[in-house]
Design an enzyme around this catalytic site. Structure first.
Site, PDB file in Angstrom:
ATOM      1  N   GLU A   1      53.368  23.862 -19.517  1.00 23.20           N
ATOM      2  CA  GLU A   1      53.362  23.117 -20.784  1.00 23.20           C
ATOM      3  C   GLU A   1      54.394  23.656 -21.772  1.00 23.20           C
ATOM      4  O   GLU A   1      54.880  22.920 -22.626  1.00 23.20           O
ATOM      5  CB  GLU A   1      51.972  23.173 -21.442  1.00 23.20           C
ATOM      6  CG  GLU A   1      50.954  22.259 -20.801  1.00 23.20           C
ATOM      7  CD  GLU A   1      49.610  22.297 -21.523  1.00 23.20           C
ATOM      8  OE1 GLU A   1      48.896  21.286 -21.464  1.00 23.20           O
ATOM      9  OE2 GLU A   1      49.248  23.341 -22.117  1.00 23.20           O
TER      10      GLU A   1
ATOM     11  N   ASP B   1      56.761  32.995  -1.325  1.00 24.25           N
ATOM     12  CA  ASP B   1      57.397  32.380  -0.158  1.00 24.25           C
ATOM     13  C   ASP B   1      57.589  33.520   0.838  1.00 24.25           C
ATOM     14  O   ASP B   1      58.473  34.364   0.677  1.00 24.25           O
ATOM     15  CB  ASP B   1      58.728  31.746  -0.593  1.00 24.25           C
ATOM     16  CG  ASP B   1      59.395  30.993   0.545  1.00 24.25           C
ATOM     17  OD1 ASP B   1      58.909  31.078   1.693  1.00 24.25           O
ATOM     18  OD2 ASP B   1      60.422  30.331   0.283  1.00 24.25           O
TER      19      ASP B   1
ATOM     20  N   ASP C   1      50.511  27.838 -19.946  1.00 26.79           N
ATOM     21  CA  ASP C   1      51.664  28.429 -20.640  1.00 26.79           C
ATOM     22  C   ASP C   1      52.972  28.296 -19.870  1.00 26.79           C
ATOM     23  O   ASP C   1      54.040  28.299 -20.464  1.00 26.79           O
ATOM     24  CB  ASP C   1      51.389  29.901 -20.951  1.00 26.79           C
ATOM     25  CG  ASP C   1      50.399  30.051 -22.096  1.00 26.79           C
ATOM     26  OD1 ASP C   1      50.543  29.323 -23.086  1.00 26.79           O
ATOM     27  OD2 ASP C   1      49.481  30.875 -21.988  1.00 26.79           O
TER      28      ASP C   1
ATOM     29  N   TYR D   1      49.796  35.585 -28.227  1.00 25.08           N
ATOM     30  CA  TYR D   1      49.456  36.424 -27.094  1.00 25.08           C
ATOM     31  C   TYR D   1      50.698  36.942 -26.392  1.00 25.08           C
ATOM     32  O   TYR D   1      51.756  36.314 -26.444  1.00 25.08           O
ATOM     33  CB  TYR D   1      48.626  35.597 -26.100  1.00 25.08           C
ATOM     34  CG  TYR D   1      47.430  36.338 -25.565  1.00 25.08           C
ATOM     35  CD1 TYR D   1      46.421  36.767 -26.413  1.00 25.08           C
ATOM     36  CD2 TYR D   1      47.334  36.621 -24.203  1.00 25.08           C
ATOM     37  CE1 TYR D   1      45.325  37.449 -25.907  1.00 25.08           C
ATOM     38  CE2 TYR D   1      46.233  37.299 -23.706  1.00 25.08           C
ATOM     39  CZ  TYR D   1      45.227  37.706 -24.565  1.00 25.08           C
ATOM     40  OH  TYR D   1      44.152  38.377 -24.069  1.00 25.08           O
TER      41      TYR D   1
ATOM     42  N   ASP E   1      57.145  28.323   8.053  1.00 22.53           N
ATOM     43  CA  ASP E   1      57.580  28.948   6.798  1.00 22.53           C
ATOM     44  C   ASP E   1      56.399  28.841   5.832  1.00 22.53           C
ATOM     45  O   ASP E   1      56.118  27.778   5.288  1.00 22.53           O
ATOM     46  CB  ASP E   1      58.813  28.205   6.268  1.00 22.53           C
ATOM     47  CG  ASP E   1      59.418  28.884   5.054  1.00 22.53           C
ATOM     48  OD1 ASP E   1      58.801  29.827   4.525  1.00 22.53           O
ATOM     49  OD2 ASP E   1      60.511  28.452   4.632  1.00 22.53           O
TER      50      ASP E   1
HETATM   51 NI    NI Z   1      42.143  36.931 -23.494  1.00 21.26          NI
END
Ligand code: NI
Length: 620
Positions: A290, A430, A287, A371, A571
């Site tokens: 794409e 980070d 999600d 969703y 880092d």
């Molecule tokens: Ni689910």
């Protein structure tokens, strides 16, 4: 007001970046814009105060089927590193989704296939163009494709996913807007109309008001996108792909702001579904990479159920022409009472002290098709940071013939099945624990053999291991050893001579069921380890790579870490994989009650004592 270098792009900056690409990007009129987002300055530029405002921009040109990216310097509109990125496909953007929906519903071949199923009304239909994935299918290589899933809405008009059309999948070339073919694996009866989603009858009448009152206002201070609360300092950020981003998380202690995390985000996710039949093996939604979660952020002006004094942050997204689109109330911030923070009772003296906990909640909700994902960041008074995903919405509905049972899912409603799947999130941190140079430790607890020193087998050995390089820092959870990971500052020490540290304390988790060498396993290689650590590289932002759409798995964490860079005094970037496994229940339908999945960052010798000893008792 001059923007801070880490502030999200303004509408004006987005428009200026789009104008720069249109005027001297060298693309033809077919081109559209996938992403305009802040190109974040380096830590060095931030520290030196030399950071300039820049936009990262990605564009797709259908006429050449080419994806381009680069940087726009916003001060003068000049382009840097602008060019064609060979062999990749840009994300599928919301306008493309909408255009395909319209195209397919009007297509005679599709209409005929629908009529054969007894469906006449094309206006109450939804055709969603999902990423086609990468399955080595011959005529798909090199083409920009969508693999579609279709539904008929309910008569009430408030649920486009009400009646799934199973086994009917238009395949569309997104460069040419051609319907390549319709894959039809056999008709399944259209489920009955489930009625309205927004029910108005038989609502319970025994829910009394519960008000949160903050008569003196909230305890946080806000300056633009900068927030200060209970010693915490944090900046709100936004990325078109990741949605909510947090920058410069630090804790004020002893008169200084001690950094902990430089940047935190949910950098990629994938939802592999477990139904191999027909075209359903294609359903593996990345999600973030794409489609882009940042473009799917809900405007909470449409509804936010948080209680108390809420502060909202607006951000700007854009359409595929680069026109800015304001998301009003995109980020919600408020305080929550969170029960007891700590308590001490001395029964002999008859004294007691109990202190209530309060947390700062910074959150965003993203609606991505059927969703909804909520991303919640919690800051606690004891130095703990909580990260939580809330999942709700409609579990992907398919149709099933009456009386049949679902081999790869569950019957969740009349004529509706929903398939087993996993929601796998990759959070990227980070790190900056007490400064830029950190190191990685794994802690395991192990039984010891009976010996002269351990005659009753009581010993629990504490085994701390240095994970010195990237290949050693690819780990999974081990409940039998109560395993966790610590990020330490090897140059800083607490009062007890230990390196100051934050530990990643896992919660519920799971592992992928699909094999690592499966097509989707290769694309989502990050799924197979709960914990990864890498040496920071500016280009390594998304764990399934920069362009996961139709990618075979050529980029991302598994590739980068082959370099096996050092993690000792470097880092360090931590990637945590959170997997929740989901076989939908009837109780998840027609709308799923929120499912929670979380983990925490906890100070571990970062302070010399409980940093919340100074929280006053009583009704505060
Ligand atoms: Ni689910």
């Amino acid at each position: 007001m001059t923007a801070h270098p880490l502030d999200p792009l303004t509408a004006e900056e987005i428009a200026a970046a789009a104008a720069a690409i249109k005027s001297h990007g060298g693309l033809d009129d077919s081109a559209w814009i996938e992403t305009i987002s802040l190109n974040e300055p380096s830590k060095a530029a931030l520290a030196a105060g030399t950071a300039e405002r820049q936009a990262y921009i990605c564009s797709y040109e259908p006429s050449s089927n080419c994806t381009f990216n680069g940087i726009v310097r916003l001060a003068d509109g000049s382009l840097e590193d602008w060019g064609h990125v060979p062999g990749v496909q840009a994300r599928i953007v919301p306008d493309e989704f909408a255009a395909v929906d319209e195209l397919i519903r009007a297509h005679p071949e599709f209409q005929a296939a629908c009529r054969a199923r007894g469906i006449e009304d094309m206006s109450n239909m939804l055709v969603e163009s999902w990423g086609a994935g990468h399955f080595g299918i011959e005529d798909e290589e090199g083409r920009r494709l969508a693999y579609c899933h279709c539904w008929v809405g309910n008569e009430a008009g408030d649920n486009p996913y009400a009646r799934p059309i199973a086994n009917l999948h238009p395949v569309v070339d997104l460069a040419t807007y051609e319907l390549i073919r319709i894959e039809d694996f056999g008709a399944v009866p259209l489920p009955p109309d489930p009625g309205p989603m927004n029910r108005t009858e038989h609502l319970r009448d025994d829910v009394k008001p519960l008000d949160i009152i903050q008569p003196e206002g909230p305890s946080f201070e806000v300056d633009g996108f900068k927030v200060r609360w209970q010693n915490w300092h944090v900046r709100i950020g936004y990325d078109l792909r990741e949605a909510l981003v947090l920058h410069e998380i630090g804790y004020e202690h002893g008169g200084e702001i001690r950094p902990i995390i430089h940047r935190a985000s949910m950098a990629e996710m994938v939802v592999p579904y477990g139904d191999p039949r027909g075209g359903n093996f294609r359903r593996n939604a990345f999600d973030t990479g794409e489609y882009g979660l940042g473009q799917a952020v809900d405007s909470l002006a449409l509804g936010c159920d948080c209680l108390g004094h809420i502060h909202y942050f607006d951000v700007s997204s854009h359409d595929w022409q680069g026109a800015p689109r304001l998301i009003k109330n995109a980020v919600c911030m408020h305080e929550e009472d969170y029960g007891i923070l700590w308590k001490f009772q001395n029964g002999r003296a008859g004294t007691s002290r109990v202190v209530r906990s309060r947390r700062l909640v910074i959150s965003s909700l993203c609606t991505i098709g059927n969703y909804i994902y909520g991303f919640y960041w919690y800051f606690y008074q004891d130095g703990t940071i909580g990260v939580e995903v809330k999942a709700t919405g409609i579990p992907f509905p398919s149709a099933i013939a009456p009386g049949e049972s679902s081999p790869y899912g569950a019957v969740v409603g009349p004529g509706i099945e929903s398939h087993v799947h996993q929601h796998v999130f990759s959070f990227r941190f980070d790190m900056a624990v007490d400064g830029p140079n950190n190191a990685v430790r794994e802690v395991n607890f192990e039984p010891a053999p009976v010996s002269e020193h351990n005659p009753h087998a009581a010993a629990i050995n504490i085994v701390e291991t240095k994970l010195k390089t990237e290949t050693s820092a690819q780990r999974t959870l081990d409940m039998s050893r109560a395993r966790y990971w610590k990020i330490v500052n090897p140059e800083k020490h607490n009062a007890y001579g230990k390196n100051t540290a934050y530990k990643l304390s896992p919660g519920n988790n799971s592992l992928p069921i699909l094999p690592a060498d499966s097509p989707t396993g290769k694309r989502g290689a990050f799924m197979y380890k709960h914990f990864w650590a890498t040496q920071f590289a500016a280009t390594e932002k998304y764990p399934a790579g920069m362009y996961p759409n139709q990618d075979p798995g050529s980029d991302g964490l598994a590739e980068w870490t082959k370099a096996d860079r050092s993690l000792e005094g470097e880092d360090v970037v931590v990637w945590y994989t959170l997997n929740f496994h989901h076989l939908p229940r009837p109780e998840d339908y027609p709308v799923q009650p929120v499912v929670y999945a979380d983990f925490h960052w906890m100070p571990d010798g970062f302070f010399d004592e409980n940093p919340a000893m100074d929280v006053p008792p009583g009704k505060r």
